[in-house]
Design a protein around this motif. Structure first.
Motif, PDB file in Angstrom:
ATOM      1  N   VAL A   7       0.874  -1.154   0.177  1.00 23.81           N
ATOM      2  CA  VAL A   7       0.067   0.026  -0.088  1.00 23.81           C
ATOM      3  C   VAL A   7       0.809   1.090   0.067  1.00 23.81           C
ATOM      4  O   VAL A   7       1.669   1.324   0.908  1.00 23.81           O
ATOM      5  CB  VAL A   7      -0.916  -0.046   1.117  1.00 23.81           C
ATOM      6  CG1 VAL A   7      -1.826   1.223   1.258  1.00 23.81           C
ATOM      7  CG2 VAL A   7      -1.831  -1.229   1.200  1.00 23.81           C
ATOM      8  N   LEU A   8       0.699   1.956  -1.236  1.00 19.25           N
ATOM      9  CA  LEU A   8       1.672   3.418  -1.166  1.00 19.25           C
ATOM     10  C   LEU A   8       1.091   4.558  -1.302  1.00 19.25           C
ATOM     11  O   LEU A   8      -0.113   4.432  -1.844  1.00 19.25           O
ATOM     12  CB  LEU A   8       2.390   3.014  -2.202  1.00 19.25           C
ATOM     13  CG  LEU A   8       3.646   1.913  -2.580  1.00 19.25           C
ATOM     14  CD1 LEU A   8       2.885   0.719  -3.282  1.00 19.25           C
ATOM     15  CD2 LEU A   8       4.596   2.460  -3.115  1.00 19.25           C
ATOM     16  N   ALA A   9       1.409   5.612  -0.731  1.00 18.28           N
ATOM     17  CA  ALA A   9       1.131   6.977  -0.979  1.00 18.28           C
ATOM     18  C   ALA A   9       2.047   7.622  -1.590  1.00 18.28           C
ATOM     19  O   ALA A   9       3.124   7.505  -1.168  1.00 18.28           O
ATOM     20  CB  ALA A   9       0.848   7.681   0.312  1.00 18.28           C
ATOM     21  N   VAL A  10       2.067   8.004  -2.940  1.00 15.60           N
ATOM     22  CA  VAL A  10       3.094   8.752  -3.556  1.00 15.60           C
ATOM     23  C   VAL A  10       2.617  10.079  -4.246  1.00 15.60           C
ATOM     24  O   VAL A  10       1.500  10.195  -4.870  1.00 15.60           O
ATOM     25  CB  VAL A  10       3.437   8.075  -4.955  1.00 15.60           C
ATOM     26  CG1 VAL A  10       4.485   8.682  -5.625  1.00 15.60           C
ATOM     27  CG2 VAL A  10       3.771   6.372  -4.415  1.00 15.60           C
ATOM     28  N   THR A  11       3.358  11.400  -3.738  1.00 17.99           N
ATOM     29  CA  THR A  11       3.071  12.525  -4.324  1.00 17.99           C
ATOM     30  C   THR A  11       4.527  12.962  -5.013  1.00 17.99           C
ATOM     31  O   THR A  11       5.582  13.233  -4.453  1.00 17.99           O
ATOM     32  CB  THR A  11       2.851  13.532  -3.050  1.00 17.99           C
ATOM     33  OG1 THR A  11       1.445  12.927  -2.451  1.00 17.99           O
ATOM     34  CG2 THR A  11       2.529  14.932  -3.672  1.00 17.99           C
ATOM     35  N   HIS A  65       7.690 -10.863 -10.548  1.00 18.53           N
ATOM     36  CA  HIS A  65       7.596 -11.212  -8.950  1.00 18.53           C
ATOM     37  C   HIS A  65       6.296 -11.720  -8.625  1.00 18.53           C
ATOM     38  O   HIS A  65       6.027 -12.001  -7.235  1.00 18.53           O
ATOM     39  CB  HIS A  65       8.015 -10.049  -8.375  1.00 18.53           C
ATOM     40  CG  HIS A  65       9.722 -10.084  -8.474  1.00 18.53           C
ATOM     41  ND1 HIS A  65      10.590 -10.821  -7.807  1.00 18.53           N
ATOM     42  CD2 HIS A  65      10.325  -9.028  -9.077  1.00 18.53           C
ATOM     43  CE1 HIS A  65      11.816 -10.375  -8.364  1.00 18.53           C
ATOM     44  NE2 HIS A  65      11.714  -9.349  -9.035  1.00 18.53           N
ATOM     45  N   GLY A  66       5.250 -12.010  -9.493  1.00 15.49           N
ATOM     46  CA  GLY A  66       3.957 -12.364  -9.309  1.00 15.49           C
ATOM     47  C   GLY A  66       3.062 -11.549  -8.655  1.00 15.49           C
ATOM     48  O   GLY A  66       2.018 -11.706  -8.079  1.00 15.49           O
ATOM     49  N   GLY A  67       3.332 -10.299  -8.641  1.00 15.24           N
ATOM     50  CA  GLY A  67       2.518  -9.304  -8.159  1.00 15.24           C
ATOM     51  C   GLY A  67       1.431  -8.748  -9.173  1.00 15.24           C
ATOM     52  O   GLY A  67       1.554  -9.062 -10.329  1.00 15.24           O
ATOM     53  N   ARG A 104      -2.691   6.857  -4.846  1.00 15.00           N
ATOM     54  CA  ARG A 104      -2.758   5.684  -3.910  1.00 15.00           C
ATOM     55  C   ARG A 104      -2.557   4.323  -4.920  1.00 15.00           C
ATOM     56  O   ARG A 104      -3.273   4.263  -5.746  1.00 15.00           O
ATOM     57  CB  ARG A 104      -3.841   5.594  -3.108  1.00 15.00           C
ATOM     58  CG  ARG A 104      -4.467   6.906  -2.447  1.00 15.00           C
ATOM     59  CD  ARG A 104      -3.418   6.883  -1.181  1.00 15.00           C
ATOM     60  NE  ARG A 104      -3.780   8.201  -0.404  1.00 15.00           N
ATOM     61  CZ  ARG A 104      -3.343   8.278   0.935  1.00 15.00           C
ATOM     62  NH1 ARG A 104      -2.660   7.422   1.585  1.00 15.00           N
ATOM     63  NH2 ARG A 104      -3.741   9.570   1.639  1.00 15.00           N
ATOM     64  N   ILE A 105      -1.715   3.495  -4.214  1.00 15.60           N
ATOM     65  CA  ILE A 105      -1.332   2.376  -5.134  1.00 15.60           C
ATOM     66  C   ILE A 105      -1.496   1.235  -4.297  1.00 15.60           C
ATOM     67  O   ILE A 105      -1.133   1.179  -3.137  1.00 15.60           O
ATOM     68  CB  ILE A 105       0.145   2.632  -5.813  1.00 15.60           C
ATOM     69  CG1 ILE A 105       0.058   3.522  -6.602  1.00 15.60           C
ATOM     70  CG2 ILE A 105       0.452   0.977  -6.319  1.00 15.60           C
ATOM     71  CD1 ILE A 105       1.084   4.735  -6.197  1.00 15.60           C
ATOM     72  N   ILE A 106      -2.112   0.163  -4.642  1.00 15.26           N
ATOM     73  CA  ILE A 106      -2.402  -0.984  -3.904  1.00 15.26           C
ATOM     74  C   ILE A 106      -1.778  -2.350  -4.739  1.00 15.26           C
ATOM     75  O   ILE A 106      -2.475  -2.291  -5.993  1.00 15.26           O
ATOM     76  CB  ILE A 106      -3.781  -1.218  -3.445  1.00 15.26           C
ATOM     77  CG1 ILE A 106      -4.249  -0.148  -2.618  1.00 15.26           C
ATOM     78  CG2 ILE A 106      -3.856  -2.395  -2.610  1.00 15.26           C
ATOM     79  CD1 ILE A 106      -5.651  -0.234  -2.057  1.00 15.26           C
ATOM     80  N   LEU A 107      -0.898  -3.056  -4.246  1.00 17.41           N
ATOM     81  CA  LEU A 107      -0.740  -4.250  -5.036  1.00 17.41           C
ATOM     82  C   LEU A 107      -0.863  -5.423  -4.377  1.00 17.41           C
ATOM     83  O   LEU A 107      -0.863  -5.431  -2.952  1.00 17.41           O
ATOM     84  CB  LEU A 107       1.127  -4.442  -5.561  1.00 17.41           C
ATOM     85  CG  LEU A 107       1.430  -3.199  -6.432  1.00 17.41           C
ATOM     86  CD1 LEU A 107       2.052  -2.142  -5.626  1.00 17.41           C
ATOM     87  CD2 LEU A 107       2.464  -3.640  -7.373  1.00 17.41           C
TER      88      LEU A 107
END
Length: 100
Positions: free
Chosen positions: A6-10, A31-33, A55-58
């Motif tokens: 879970v990422l927050a990137v600005t 890598h299977g994500g 917002r990024i969710i892998l």
């Protein structure tokens, strides 16, 4: 057991993004994500302001898969570019319910 990034990137600069995306996409798959969400469409509904442009969710099959992605030598220059060109927060979360 699944794990989630879970990422927050600005971004403070967008110079890194054109080179970053194709490499990150390829290495996430290697890598299977898989990406569950990569969006600027998000709304904070609780807590003190935690602004982020993206917002990024892998989803990862294992913690090792997530860490192998992060430590992949082919990813290193792109990770360095992202962290230099943005304010980023990344959490790796185990897909389990400790409160059940």
């Amino acid at each position: 057991m699944a794990y989630y990034s879970v990422l927050a990137v600005t971004p403070s600069s967008e110079d890194w993004i054109p080179d970053y995306l194709p490499t990150a996409n390829k290495l996430v798959a290697k890598h299977g994500g898989r990406y569950l969400a990569r969006t600027a469409s998000h709304e904070q509904v609780e807590g003190s302001d935690q602004a982020a442009a993206l917002r990024i969710i892998l989803e990862w099959p294992t913690r090792d898969a997530a860490m192998n992605f992060m430590n992949d030598p082919d990813y290193k220059p792109h990770l360095d570019a992202r962290t230099a060109g943005s304010e980023s927060y990344h959490f790796v979360i185990e897909g389990k319910d400790d409160l059940a």
